[in-house]
Structure formats: C-alpha cells, structure tokens
Design a protein around this motif. Structure first.
Motif, mmCIF file in Angstrom:
data_model
loop_
_atom_site.group_PDB
_atom_site.id
_atom_site.type_symbol
_atom_site.label_atom_id
_atom_site.label_comp_id
_atom_site.label_asym_id
_atom_site.label_seq_id
_atom_site.Cartn_x
_atom_site.Cartn_y
_atom_site.Cartn_z
ATOM 1 N N UNK B 44 13.416 -13.799 -9.600
ATOM 2 C CA UNK B 44 12.605 -13.014 -9.557
ATOM 3 C C UNK B 44 12.609 -11.458 -10.355
ATOM 4 N N UNK B 45 11.482 -11.023 -10.532
ATOM 5 C CA UNK B 45 11.325 -9.770 -11.412
ATOM 6 C C UNK B 45 10.341 -8.880 -10.849
ATOM 7 N N UNK B 46 10.694 -7.523 -10.735
ATOM 8 C CA UNK B 46 9.801 -6.675 -10.258
ATOM 9 C C UNK B 46 8.521 -6.709 -10.824
ATOM 10 N N UNK B 47 7.614 -6.807 -9.911
ATOM 11 C CA UNK B 47 6.066 -6.567 -10.628
ATOM 12 C C UNK B 47 5.528 -5.368 -10.282
ATOM 13 N N UNK B 48 5.757 -4.687 -8.980
ATOM 14 C CA UNK B 48 5.146 -3.353 -8.867
ATOM 15 C C UNK B 48 5.800 -2.893 -7.382
ATOM 16 N N UNK B 49 5.724 -1.585 -7.198
ATOM 17 C CA UNK B 49 6.093 -1.163 -5.890
ATOM 18 C C UNK B 49 5.265 0.215 -5.495
ATOM 19 N N UNK B 50 5.260 0.523 -4.221
ATOM 20 C CA UNK B 50 4.326 1.686 -3.900
ATOM 21 C C UNK B 50 5.543 2.229 -2.724
ATOM 22 N N UNK B 51 5.276 3.654 -2.413
ATOM 23 C CA UNK B 51 5.883 4.234 -1.561
ATOM 24 C C UNK B 51 5.099 4.748 -0.633
ATOM 25 N N UNK B 52 5.337 4.479 0.704
ATOM 26 C CA UNK B 52 4.393 4.605 1.852
ATOM 27 C C UNK B 52 3.225 4.087 1.709
ATOM 28 N N UNK B 53 2.303 4.589 2.715
ATOM 29 C CA UNK B 53 1.102 3.945 2.748
ATOM 30 C C UNK B 53 0.070 4.336 1.512
ATOM 31 N N UNK B 54 -0.898 3.431 1.383
ATOM 32 C CA UNK B 54 -1.715 3.645 0.242
ATOM 33 C C UNK B 54 -1.868 2.626 -0.926
ATOM 34 N N UNK B 55 -2.498 2.842 -1.891
ATOM 35 C CA UNK B 55 -2.962 1.954 -2.948
ATOM 36 C C UNK B 55 -2.233 2.252 -4.276
ATOM 37 N N UNK B 56 -1.955 1.378 -4.840
ATOM 38 C CA UNK B 56 -1.316 1.558 -6.424
ATOM 39 C C UNK B 56 -1.834 0.543 -7.548
ATOM 40 N N UNK B 57 -2.442 0.624 -8.384
ATOM 41 C CA UNK B 57 -3.198 -0.095 -9.437
ATOM 42 C C UNK B 57 -2.232 -0.418 -10.703
ATOM 43 N N UNK B 58 -1.980 -1.550 -11.115
ATOM 44 C CA UNK B 58 -1.517 -1.786 -12.485
ATOM 45 C C UNK B 58 -2.086 -2.727 -13.181
ATOM 46 N N UNK B 59 -3.033 -2.640 -13.958
ATOM 47 C CA UNK B 59 -3.771 -3.573 -14.561
ATOM 48 C C UNK B 59 -4.673 -4.374 -13.859
ATOM 49 N N UNK B 60 -4.296 -5.627 -13.637
ATOM 50 C CA UNK B 60 -5.118 -6.573 -12.650
ATOM 51 C C UNK B 60 -4.403 -6.601 -11.353
ATOM 52 N N UNK B 61 -3.477 -5.975 -11.295
ATOM 53 C CA UNK B 61 -2.796 -6.024 -9.877
ATOM 54 C C UNK B 61 -2.996 -4.652 -9.148
ATOM 55 N N UNK B 62 -3.135 -4.876 -7.691
ATOM 56 C CA UNK B 62 -3.149 -3.724 -6.817
ATOM 57 C C UNK B 62 -2.437 -3.916 -5.662
ATOM 58 N N UNK B 63 -1.374 -2.986 -5.338
ATOM 59 C CA UNK B 63 -0.558 -3.088 -4.169
ATOM 60 C C UNK B 63 -1.357 -2.109 -3.385
ATOM 61 N N UNK B 64 -1.098 -2.759 -1.774
ATOM 62 C CA UNK B 64 -1.905 -1.726 -0.796
ATOM 63 C C UNK B 64 -0.891 -1.956 0.241
ATOM 64 N N UNK B 65 -0.709 -0.790 0.948
ATOM 65 C CA UNK B 65 0.093 -0.606 2.113
ATOM 66 C C UNK B 65 -0.447 0.002 3.183
ATOM 67 N N UNK B 66 -0.441 -0.504 4.513
ATOM 68 C CA UNK B 66 -0.989 0.000 5.356
ATOM 69 C C UNK B 66 0.259 0.153 6.675
ATOM 70 N N UNK B 67 0.772 1.310 6.794
ATOM 71 C CA UNK B 67 2.080 1.275 7.581
ATOM 72 C C UNK B 67 1.650 1.194 9.071
ATOM 73 N N UNK B 68 0.315 1.766 9.468
ATOM 74 C CA UNK B 68 -0.043 1.831 10.757
ATOM 75 C C UNK B 68 -0.220 0.439 11.506
ATOM 76 N N UNK B 69 -0.233 -0.686 10.427
ATOM 77 C CA UNK B 69 -0.460 -2.106 11.007
ATOM 78 C C UNK B 69 0.525 -2.841 10.606
ATOM 79 N N UNK B 70 1.606 -2.294 9.486
ATOM 80 C CA UNK B 70 2.682 -2.904 9.166
ATOM 81 C C UNK B 70 2.217 -3.921 8.160
ATOM 82 N N UNK B 71 1.177 -3.806 7.366
ATOM 83 C CA UNK B 71 0.823 -4.926 6.528
ATOM 84 C C UNK B 71 0.710 -4.540 5.204
ATOM 85 N N UNK B 72 1.209 -5.346 4.303
ATOM 86 C CA UNK B 72 1.518 -5.324 2.892
ATOM 87 C C UNK B 72 0.440 -6.088 2.060
#
Lengths: 111, 110
Positions: B44-72
């Motif tokens: 495995x190789x790291x693609x991206x990471x986020x801290x806490x809730x919110x969105x992070x975009x990197x090119x064609x990739x977007x990571x999203x975290x909703x801590x209230x619903x514990x959903x990534x």
C-alpha cells in the motif's frame, strides 16, 4: 533502489518449519511495523517497534516473534509455521505520526 | 463489529466515471483519516489524508470526513484505468497505529 525491501518475496514451507522474513529500510525511520494481509480481513498489525530497544505486540502476535537488529532492520519469525499463517506479509516504516511506507510484501504459503 | 468497515467490492466502472469509495468506523477517538492505494502485488502507498471533519482535494481525488456520522469517503473524478487498485481507508488517533479497512477493489474499464 527501493526504500523498504523485504526478503524473500515468495516462500513455500511446510507445517512446523521455522521461517524468518526480513525487512530493511534506507529511509532512516525509527519506527517499523509488521502486518499480515488476508483476503476479507485487511491489514492486521503483528508487531511494531519505535526504536531498537522498543518492541510491542500488535493485534495478532501469537505464533510470531520479531527482532530489531538495527535501526534499519526488523525481522519477523514464525517459530513453527502452521497453515493458517499463509498470508501476504508487509513491513512498513514511519518517521513518526502519520504516513507509513510499505515494502513490496512477502507471499508466504504454509503447506 | 469491526472498528472500520469497508465494502470489499469489487467495484467496476467505465473510464471517466465518478467513483465513490466509503468507510464507516466506530471509534470516536479517530482524528486522522488516511486513504491508501494498493496495486496488485505491491505494498500500500498513501494517497491522501485529512485531519478531523471536512474535505480535502488533491487533483482528481477528494477525501471527505463526517465525524458526526463516522463516515469517510474518497471520490475519484474522471476515473482512469490506472486508478484500478484496492483502496484502503485507515483512520488513526494520531499515535501512529493505523486501523485498516478491508479495502475496496476498484476496476476502471476502458
């Protein structure tokens, strides 16, 4: 050259044999890890080491032992291999919190 | 119940599609949320990471975290055949012990 190397890449052995998997890294990281990966189970942590004098058990350490010979070397041993230890084994390193860098893996088959 | 749940797939999409990959987790102490990509016969190789809730975009990739619903979530726009891989979510409390999901196998077809 790869930063994290594992030897051997493939190994077939028999039940009861002792096996050693080796990991070397040139990244200069203090932290090293051994994982196994099984279909449907993901990556499970076997052992980890935060420096040469520090060894810690992970989730599934039974049947395994490790040796941290130097900052750059971390070996995993199966003292008496059994068939359910057939899996893909990965070594990883990290500098601290955050990203772990994985080796290419060792495919182990225990007959 | 596992700490991290992830649909193993396989997920097959046509080239150019938007892909949504998801994980749920149970440990509210997780603070860092990582996505690893694993090609066949590779580590495995790291693609991206986020801290806490919110969105992070990197090119064609977007990571999203909703801590209230514990959903990534990980979204891939304009998916390419080279995106074909297994994607593993890995939340952590920040103490450097990662808890991996089982991984979702993605295949992007020409």
């Amino acid at each position: 050259d790869a930063d994290v190397t594992q030897t051997p890449r493939n190994r077939i052995t028999k039940t009861g044999k002792r096996i050693m998997l080796e990991c070397s890294q040139t990244k200069g990281h203090d932290r090293m890890y051994w994982y196994r990966q099984d279909p449907g189970l993901g990556l499970q942590l076997i052992y980890y080491s935060f420096d040469v004098k520090d060894i810690n058990k992970g989730e599934i350490s039974d049947g395994y032992s490790v040796s941290r010979q130097a900052q750059a070397k971390f070996s995993l041993s199966l003292e008496s291999a059994i068939p359910n230890q057939t899996a893909l084994y990965f070594c990883a390193t990290s500098e601290g919190r955050g990203e772990q860098f994985f080796g290419p893996g060792t495919r182990l088959t225990v007959l | 119940q596992k700490e991290v749940e992830q649909d193993p797939g396989p997920l097959s999409v046509p080239e150019g599609a938007i892909v949504s990959l998801n994980c749920t987790y149970s440990n509210s102490a997780f603070q860092y949320f990582m996505w690893y990509r694993q090609y066949s016969r590779k580590g495995p190789e790291l693609l991206m990471y986020t801290y806490s809730s919110g969105n992070k975009e990197d090119g064609r990739f977007t990571a999203q975290v909703d801590k209230s619903s514990k959903y990534i979530s990980l979204f891939i726009r304009d998916s390419q055949p080279s995106d074909s891989a297994t994607y593993l979510c890995a939340p952590t409390r920040g103490g450097n012990k990662l808890t991996f999901g089982t991984g979702t196998q993605l295949k992007v077809e020409l």
